[in-house]
Design a protein around this motif. Structure first.
Motif, mmCIF file in Angstrom:
data_model
loop_
_atom_site.group_PDB
_atom_site.id
_atom_site.type_symbol
_atom_site.label_atom_id
_atom_site.label_comp_id
_atom_site.label_asym_id
_atom_site.label_seq_id
_atom_site.Cartn_x
_atom_site.Cartn_y
_atom_site.Cartn_z
ATOM 1 N N LEU A 75 0.740 -0.788 0.100
ATOM 2 C CA LEU A 75 0.583 0.368 0.223
ATOM 3 C C LEU A 75 1.260 1.386 -0.042
ATOM 4 O O LEU A 75 0.294 2.103 -0.576
ATOM 5 C CB LEU A 75 -0.793 -0.080 1.444
ATOM 6 N N ALA A 76 1.916 1.655 0.701
ATOM 7 C CA ALA A 76 3.046 2.652 0.722
ATOM 8 C C ALA A 76 3.324 3.139 -0.817
ATOM 9 O O ALA A 76 3.447 4.137 -0.370
ATOM 10 C CB ALA A 76 4.585 1.751 1.366
ATOM 11 N N ARG A 77 3.505 1.985 -1.886
ATOM 12 C CA ARG A 77 3.353 2.464 -3.226
ATOM 13 C C ARG A 77 2.620 3.725 -3.455
ATOM 14 O O ARG A 77 2.422 4.355 -4.296
ATOM 15 C CB ARG A 77 3.427 0.834 -4.233
ATOM 16 N N LEU A 78 1.573 3.526 -2.871
ATOM 17 C CA LEU A 78 0.417 4.944 -3.073
ATOM 18 C C LEU A 78 1.199 6.813 -2.771
ATOM 19 O O LEU A 78 0.087 7.496 -3.163
ATOM 20 C CB LEU A 78 -0.829 4.545 -2.506
ATOM 21 N N GLN A 79 2.563 6.398 -1.959
ATOM 22 C CA GLN A 79 2.413 7.772 -1.135
ATOM 23 C C GLN A 79 2.983 8.440 -2.489
ATOM 24 O O GLN A 79 3.248 9.527 -1.932
ATOM 25 C CB GLN A 79 3.198 7.260 -0.187
ATOM 26 N N ASN A 80 3.577 7.525 -3.156
ATOM 27 C CA ASN A 80 4.339 8.201 -3.988
ATOM 28 C C ASN A 80 4.791 8.060 -5.806
ATOM 29 O O ASN A 80 5.720 7.689 -6.503
ATOM 30 C CB ASN A 80 6.074 9.081 -3.738
ATOM 31 N N GLN A 81 4.162 6.378 -5.823
ATOM 32 C CA GLN A 81 4.392 6.054 -6.891
ATOM 33 C C GLN A 81 3.295 4.804 -7.405
ATOM 34 O O GLN A 81 3.696 3.967 -7.665
ATOM 35 C CB GLN A 81 5.443 4.132 -6.386
ATOM 36 N N ALA A 82 2.347 6.122 -7.441
ATOM 37 C CA ALA A 82 1.259 5.252 -7.906
ATOM 38 C C ALA A 82 2.145 5.449 -10.712
ATOM 39 O O ALA A 82 2.753 5.748 -10.576
ATOM 40 C CB ALA A 82 0.025 6.791 -8.970
ATOM 41 N N PRO A 83 0.936 4.698 -11.017
ATOM 42 C CA PRO A 83 1.145 4.282 -12.433
ATOM 43 C C PRO A 83 1.282 6.062 -12.719
ATOM 44 O O PRO A 83 0.662 6.933 -12.868
ATOM 45 C CB PRO A 83 0.014 4.175 -12.712
ATOM 46 N N SER A 84 2.690 6.089 -14.060
ATOM 47 C CA SER A 84 2.593 7.018 -13.973
ATOM 48 C C SER A 84 2.580 7.622 -15.374
ATOM 49 O O SER A 84 2.141 6.992 -16.221
ATOM 50 C CB SER A 84 4.672 7.770 -14.439
ATOM 51 N N MET A 85 2.466 8.804 -16.048
ATOM 52 C CA MET A 85 1.736 9.912 -17.229
ATOM 53 C C MET A 85 2.550 9.323 -18.353
ATOM 54 O O MET A 85 4.060 9.811 -17.519
ATOM 55 C CB MET A 85 1.295 10.241 -17.723
ATOM 56 N N SER A 86 2.784 9.507 -19.297
ATOM 57 C CA SER A 86 3.710 9.720 -20.493
ATOM 58 C C SER A 86 4.733 10.624 -19.954
ATOM 59 O O SER A 86 4.225 11.676 -20.615
ATOM 60 C CB SER A 86 3.214 8.965 -21.844
ATOM 61 N N TYR A 87 5.939 10.542 -20.983
ATOM 62 C CA TYR A 87 6.806 11.356 -20.730
ATOM 63 C C TYR A 87 6.013 12.682 -22.072
ATOM 64 O O TYR A 87 6.010 14.378 -22.050
ATOM 65 C CB TYR A 87 7.848 11.394 -21.390
ATOM 66 N N GLU A 88 5.621 12.441 -22.997
ATOM 67 C CA GLU A 88 5.318 13.386 -24.288
ATOM 68 C C GLU A 88 3.616 13.534 -23.144
ATOM 69 O O GLU A 88 4.059 14.814 -23.657
ATOM 70 C CB GLU A 88 4.052 12.121 -25.363
ATOM 71 N N ARG A 89 3.143 13.645 -22.268
ATOM 72 C CA ARG A 89 2.202 14.342 -21.875
ATOM 73 C C ARG A 89 2.864 15.045 -21.424
ATOM 74 O O ARG A 89 2.431 16.070 -21.214
ATOM 75 C CB ARG A 89 0.760 12.833 -21.439
ATOM 76 N N VAL A 90 3.850 14.435 -20.344
ATOM 77 C CA VAL A 90 3.879 15.587 -19.146
ATOM 78 C C VAL A 90 4.694 16.481 -20.559
ATOM 79 O O VAL A 90 4.870 17.415 -19.784
ATOM 80 C CB VAL A 90 5.289 15.092 -18.747
ATOM 81 N N ALA A 91 5.351 16.454 -20.730
ATOM 82 C CA ALA A 91 6.120 17.831 -22.248
ATOM 83 C C ALA A 91 5.209 18.803 -22.548
ATOM 84 O O ALA A 91 4.964 19.394 -22.800
ATOM 85 C CB ALA A 91 6.710 16.559 -23.043
ATOM 86 N N ARG A 92 4.090 18.345 -22.545
ATOM 87 C CA ARG A 92 2.961 18.776 -23.339
ATOM 88 C C ARG A 92 2.295 20.001 -21.899
ATOM 89 O O ARG A 92 2.397 20.790 -22.530
ATOM 90 C CB ARG A 92 1.445 18.371 -24.062
ATOM 91 N N VAL A 93 1.845 19.258 -21.557
ATOM 92 C CA VAL A 93 1.949 20.184 -20.121
ATOM 93 C C VAL A 93 2.614 21.077 -19.714
ATOM 94 O O VAL A 93 2.613 22.233 -19.978
ATOM 95 C CB VAL A 93 1.792 19.094 -19.242
ATOM 96 N N VAL A 94 3.826 20.658 -19.541
ATOM 97 C CA VAL A 94 4.876 21.878 -19.764
ATOM 98 C C VAL A 94 5.091 22.716 -20.989
ATOM 99 O O VAL A 94 5.580 24.376 -20.761
ATOM 100 C CB VAL A 94 6.904 21.428 -20.183
ATOM 101 N N ARG A 95 4.773 22.742 -21.934
ATOM 102 C CA ARG A 95 5.344 23.225 -22.945
ATOM 103 C C ARG A 95 3.977 24.159 -22.861
ATOM 104 O O ARG A 95 3.682 25.724 -23.031
ATOM 105 C CB ARG A 95 4.673 22.728 -24.354
ATOM 106 N N GLU A 96 2.678 24.225 -22.482
ATOM 107 C CA GLU A 96 1.750 24.700 -22.725
ATOM 108 C C GLU A 96 1.448 25.440 -21.703
ATOM 109 O O GLU A 96 0.987 27.235 -21.831
ATOM 110 C CB GLU A 96 0.383 23.908 -21.997
#
Length: 434
Positions: free
Chosen positions: A89-110
């Motif tokens: 359960l401790a994985r929920l503290q900071n190890q949730a499934p991550s979003m793709s780098y492409e999605r991250v880059a899109r948010v940063v660019r926006e």
């Protein structure tokens, strides 16, 4: 870290989220019933199996938002699960499934006007942490400074809003059924605070306020905000070295080290509360960093709660009188703090006094051993035995975040399991801020 796929973005549809939670409830509920039967026959001591825990992590990690925050709370209570299940359960503290780098880059660019590779000298494609509302990437600024960049999940605002609508419907139904069980004011407080966490500009301001509040406590560290690279959905701050508390406790630290960190956690909770009327109200172990220089880093400032002066002053007097072992008017102080009581005075006094008696053990006993601490269990039993009467003792709505913070502190102190003069630590806080 989980797979790098856009499929891991939180589903935002209200019905979809409700359906996933309902299915999870059925699966986990069946598992708990089976575990309960085994416990009765003495063939098992588990309340939740590892398989059910994996299902919880998978589903709540996918949903993120309020659902994942609930999972973080569950992961902090050792009375509910075995150590093996708690580790899952401790994985929920900071190890949730991550979003793709492409999605991250899109948010940063926006948000910042250019992709990460242009905004930063370096930007890690793999996240350092993936949590309930966003994920954090390591970066290097153009001036060479290390940074942690928190990027908000696209669609999380809508997902969180739908979670609140679903939960609000339950609260509204229960409140209509019984005036005594009307939790609408508490739900509104929780909802308002949670939705405010979506604004990273607000979080940046709260981080700076919290840094000023803990400045007198030199063994605590709040990362500096990098304002030019921070917006409503991207928050850039100083990258602190060290291990998250949940990982540090697995390194077999000595009792002296554990006592030091436990003392720092108490200071990080009560220092800003008594000194600046603020508290860090999201105290799961992933939000504290044990640093190589001996300081304790405090992270994630979306849930910094500011309290009314009367609430803080009543709690200050309670602490001072408990430490001085003075006669305490617990009912009077509770009323001063904003509680409403619908019980006869003597009955309410006895009920509340037992709460203080249980919670105040580390302030009366020295030394105190948090490794064998039974405060959460005894508090839970006290509330269970007197549930009907506690419905007639109602704290002010602002107390919701205070209880979240102090309850989380108690669980973290149990996790660390230090033995020592904690009464002296609380006396130090009282002398500094009393």
């Amino acid at each position: 870290m989980a797979s790098d796929s856009d499929d891991s973005l939180p589903p935002s549809g209200r019905f979809t989220r409700f359906r996933k939670l309902a299915g999870l409830s059925m699966q986990v509920g069946t598992d708990v019933l089976k575990s309960g039967a085994k416990r009765l026959t003495g063939s098992s001591s588990e309340m939740l199996s590892k398989g059910a825990a994996e299902k919880l992590v998978s589903t709540l990690g996918e949903l993120k938002g309020a659902a994942m925050k609930l999972g973080q709370v569950l992961s902090m209570d050792p009375d509910l699960v075995t150590p093996e299940v708690r580790q899952v359960l401790a994985r929920l503290q900071n190890q949730a499934p991550s979003m793709s780098y492409e999605r991250v880059a899109r948010v940063v660019r926006e948000e910042l006007g250019a992709p990460p590779e242009e905004v930063f000298r370096e930007f890690s494609r793999q996240p350092l942490a993936a949590a309930s509302l966003g994920q954090v990437h390591g970066a290097v600024l153009q001036d060479g400074g290390g940074a942690a960049v928190k990027v908000q999940y696209p669609g999380i605002a809508e997902s969180l809003s739908h979670d609140m609508e679903n939960l609000g419907l339950v609260v509204k139904t229960v409140s209509k059924a019984s005036r005594l069980m009307d939790g609408s004011a508490y739900f509104q407080e929780f909802k308002d605070e949670l939705l405010l966490e979506l604004d990273y500009r607000r979080e940046a301001a709260l981080a700076e306020e919290f840094a000023r509040a803990v400045a007198p406590l030199e063994d605590l560290c709040v990362p500096a905000i990098r304002a030019p690279w921070s917006t409503g959905r991207v928050l850039t701050m100083e990258l602190l070295p060290g291990l998250p508390l949940k990982d540090w406790v697995t390194t077999q630290p000595s009792n002296a080290e554990r006592f030091r960190v436990a003392r720092q956690l108490i200071r990080a909770t009560y220092g800003p509360f008594f000194g600046a009327e603020r508290i860090h109200a999201d105290p799961h172990p992933g939000n504290f960093m044990v640093m190589p220089d001996g300081r304790l880093g405090v992270l994630d400032f979306g849930s910094i709660k500011r309290f009314s002066p009367r609430f803080v002053e009543a709690n200050r007097r309670m602490l001072l009188q408990a430490l001085r072992r003075e006669p305490m008017d617990v009912l009077g102080l509770s009323l001063e703090a904003g509680f409403t009581v619908e019980l006869p005075g003597a009955e309410a006094d006895a009920l509340i006094r037992e709460v203080f008696h249980i919670a105040g053990r580390p302030m009366r006993q020295s030394p105190y051993d948090y490794a064998t601490c039974e405060i959460p269990r005894d508090m839970r039993n006290h509330f269970s035995r007197n549930a009907a009467r506690f419905l007639k003792v109602k704290p002010p709505p602002e107390a919701v975040m205070f209880f979240r913070a102090t309850g989380g502190l108690a669980q973290n102190l149990r996790l660390i399991g230090a033995h020592g003069d904690f009464r002296g630590v609380y006396l130090e806080m009282a002398e500094r801020f009393g």
